[in-house]
Write a protein that holds these residues in place. Structure first.
Motif, mmCIF file in Angstrom:
data_model
loop_
_atom_site.group_PDB
_atom_site.id
_atom_site.type_symbol
_atom_site.label_atom_id
_atom_site.label_comp_id
_atom_site.label_asym_id
_atom_site.label_seq_id
_atom_site.Cartn_x
_atom_site.Cartn_y
_atom_site.Cartn_z
ATOM 1 N N ASN A 61 0.808 -1.217 0.000
ATOM 2 C CA ASN A 61 0.000 0.000 0.000
ATOM 3 C C ASN A 61 0.839 1.265 0.000
ATOM 4 N N ASN A 62 2.057 1.193 0.535
ATOM 5 C CA ASN A 62 2.939 2.358 0.485
ATOM 6 C C ASN A 62 3.968 2.214 -0.638
ATOM 7 N N THR A 63 3.722 1.380 -1.589
ATOM 8 C CA THR A 63 4.525 1.059 -2.774
ATOM 9 C C THR A 63 5.857 0.402 -2.436
ATOM 10 N N VAL A 64 6.628 0.955 -1.511
ATOM 11 C CA VAL A 64 7.864 0.344 -1.023
ATOM 12 C C VAL A 64 7.917 0.582 0.481
ATOM 13 N N GLY A 65 8.127 -0.474 1.233
ATOM 14 C CA GLY A 65 8.304 -0.302 2.672
ATOM 15 C C GLY A 65 9.729 0.130 2.956
ATOM 16 N N ILE A 66 9.891 1.149 3.775
ATOM 17 C CA ILE A 66 11.216 1.649 4.150
ATOM 18 C C ILE A 66 11.398 1.423 5.646
ATOM 19 N N ILE A 67 12.353 0.579 5.992
ATOM 20 C CA ILE A 67 12.648 0.290 7.390
ATOM 21 C C ILE A 67 14.008 0.921 7.706
ATOM 22 N N ASP A 68 13.985 1.976 8.511
ATOM 23 C CA ASP A 68 15.204 2.685 8.885
ATOM 24 C C ASP A 68 15.908 1.963 10.028
ATOM 25 N N SER A 69 17.205 2.200 10.163
ATOM 26 C CA SER A 69 17.990 1.519 11.194
ATOM 27 C C SER A 69 17.505 1.848 12.603
ATOM 28 N N ASP A 70 16.976 3.046 12.823
ATOM 29 C CA ASP A 70 16.537 3.404 14.179
ATOM 30 C C ASP A 70 15.135 2.909 14.518
ATOM 31 N N TYR A 71 14.457 2.278 13.571
ATOM 32 C CA TYR A 71 13.121 1.718 13.850
ATOM 33 C C TYR A 71 13.217 0.573 14.862
ATOM 34 N N PHE A 72 14.328 -0.111 14.911
ATOM 35 C CA PHE A 72 14.539 -1.245 15.814
ATOM 36 C C PHE A 72 14.254 -0.879 17.266
ATOM 37 N N ASN A 73 14.539 0.362 17.653
ATOM 38 C CA ASN A 73 14.404 0.788 19.046
ATOM 39 C C ASN A 73 13.066 1.444 19.370
ATOM 40 N N SER A 74 12.099 1.386 18.475
ATOM 41 C CA SER A 74 10.798 2.010 18.713
ATOM 42 C C SER A 74 10.028 1.284 19.814
ATOM 43 N N ASP A 75 9.026 1.979 20.369
ATOM 44 C CA ASP A 75 8.192 1.386 21.420
ATOM 45 C C ASP A 75 7.548 0.072 20.998
ATOM 46 N N ASN A 76 7.281 -0.083 19.690
ATOM 47 C CA ASN A 76 6.656 -1.319 19.218
ATOM 48 C C ASN A 76 7.694 -2.383 18.871
ATOM 49 N N GLU A 77 8.930 -2.191 19.361
ATOM 50 C CA GLU A 77 10.050 -3.120 19.165
ATOM 51 C C GLU A 77 10.522 -3.173 17.711
ATOM 52 N N GLY A 78 10.096 -2.236 16.884
ATOM 53 C CA GLY A 78 10.472 -2.279 15.477
ATOM 54 C C GLY A 78 9.729 -3.347 14.698
ATOM 55 N N HIS A 79 8.550 -3.744 15.219
ATOM 56 C CA HIS A 79 7.730 -4.783 14.572
ATOM 57 C C HIS A 79 7.344 -4.327 13.167
ATOM 58 N N MET A 80 7.722 -5.113 12.176
ATOM 59 C CA MET A 80 7.413 -4.788 10.782
ATOM 60 C C MET A 80 6.061 -5.366 10.389
ATOM 61 N N PHE A 81 5.218 -4.492 9.862
ATOM 62 C CA PHE A 81 3.926 -4.878 9.316
ATOM 63 C C PHE A 81 4.002 -4.691 7.809
ATOM 64 N N ILE A 82 3.357 -5.558 7.066
ATOM 65 C CA ILE A 82 3.347 -5.443 5.616
ATOM 66 C C ILE A 82 1.891 -5.403 5.171
ATOM 67 N N LYS A 83 1.499 -4.260 4.592
ATOM 68 C CA LYS A 83 0.125 -4.069 4.139
ATOM 69 C C LYS A 83 0.080 -4.252 2.627
ATOM 70 N N LEU A 84 -0.711 -5.234 2.197
ATOM 71 C CA LEU A 84 -0.777 -5.643 0.798
ATOM 72 C C LEU A 84 -2.162 -5.454 0.216
ATOM 73 N N THR A 85 -2.202 -5.176 -1.081
ATOM 74 C CA THR A 85 -3.460 -5.123 -1.821
ATOM 75 C C THR A 85 -3.329 -5.978 -3.071
ATOM 76 N N ASN A 86 -4.350 -6.782 -3.326
ATOM 77 C CA ASN A 86 -4.432 -7.535 -4.572
ATOM 78 C C ASN A 86 -5.079 -6.612 -5.592
ATOM 79 N N ALA A 87 -4.260 -6.030 -6.461
ATOM 80 C CA ALA A 87 -4.749 -5.074 -7.458
ATOM 81 C C ALA A 87 -5.036 -5.757 -8.798
ATOM 82 N N SER A 88 -5.286 -7.052 -8.755
ATOM 83 C CA SER A 88 -5.526 -7.806 -9.981
ATOM 84 C C SER A 88 -6.675 -7.212 -10.777
ATOM 85 N N ASN A 89 -6.457 -7.059 -12.053
ATOM 86 C CA ASN A 89 -7.554 -6.661 -12.935
ATOM 87 C C ASN A 89 -7.970 -7.853 -13.793
#
Length: 169
Positions: free
Chosen positions: A100-128
């Motif tokens: 949904n954000n076209t490219v996920g960008i995970i920065d090096s300082d995300y690791f220390n965030s309150d959410n532990e740097g938990h990576m979520f991946i939001k996908l859409t099936n844009a099939s036509n």
């Protein structure tokens, strides 16, 4: 090859709470079993640039549908590196699967965030082509590629990250 990062799981409680939030159909026991089974991202071959991210549970996406997958994964990496997340190439080609954000960008300082740097991946099936995507638990559905980056000579960034999407602005 430079070795600059390490994938780790987030805490079990973080994963349990994240799955409960968007997938109330799963019991806590089922979610804890999913956590035990999480596979850390891995490359398939020596020549692969991308680290495959594996589905923590079965899911299906009809054309036009969107899903937010809690991966249970975080990444510790050296400064001046970033992890880019993309759909697996074959899924993009066959189903027009998109982040949904076209490219996920995970920065090096995300690791220390309150959410532990938990990576979520939001996908859409844009099939036509009216194709429904089915992904089995443990199957690769996204890939991450580490890239080194530079900064400008007059850079003065001093901010501290705490959170994910849009947390720095």
């Amino acid at each position: 090859m430079k070795k600059i990062a390490q994938f780790l799981k987030v805490s079990e409680e973080n994963f349990v709470n994240s799955v409960k939030e968007d997938f109330p159909m799963y019991t806590e026991a089922e979610i804890r079993k999913m956590y035990e089974d999480i596979k850390l991202p891995a490359r398939a071959t020596r020549g692969s640039a991308g680290y495959d991210f594996y589905a923590p549970f079965d899911f299906q996406l009809s054309p036009g549908e969107t899903i937010k997958i809690p991966t249970g994964i975080r990444v510790r990496m050296e400064e001046n590196w970033v992890l880019h997340i993309y759909p697996r190439s074959g899924l993009g080609f066959k189903y027009r699967l998109q982040l949904n954000n076209t490219v996920g960008i995970i920065d090096s300082d995300y690791f220390n965030s309150d959410n532990e740097g938990h990576m979520f991946i939001k996908l859409t099936n844009a099939s036509n082509e009216e194709k429904t995507l089915e992904v089995a638990k443990g199957s690769g559905f996204a890939q991450g590629i580490f890239l080194e980056y530079g900064i400008t000579v007059d850079d003065a960034a001093e901010g501290v990250r705490n959170g994910g999407f849009g947390s720095t602005t």
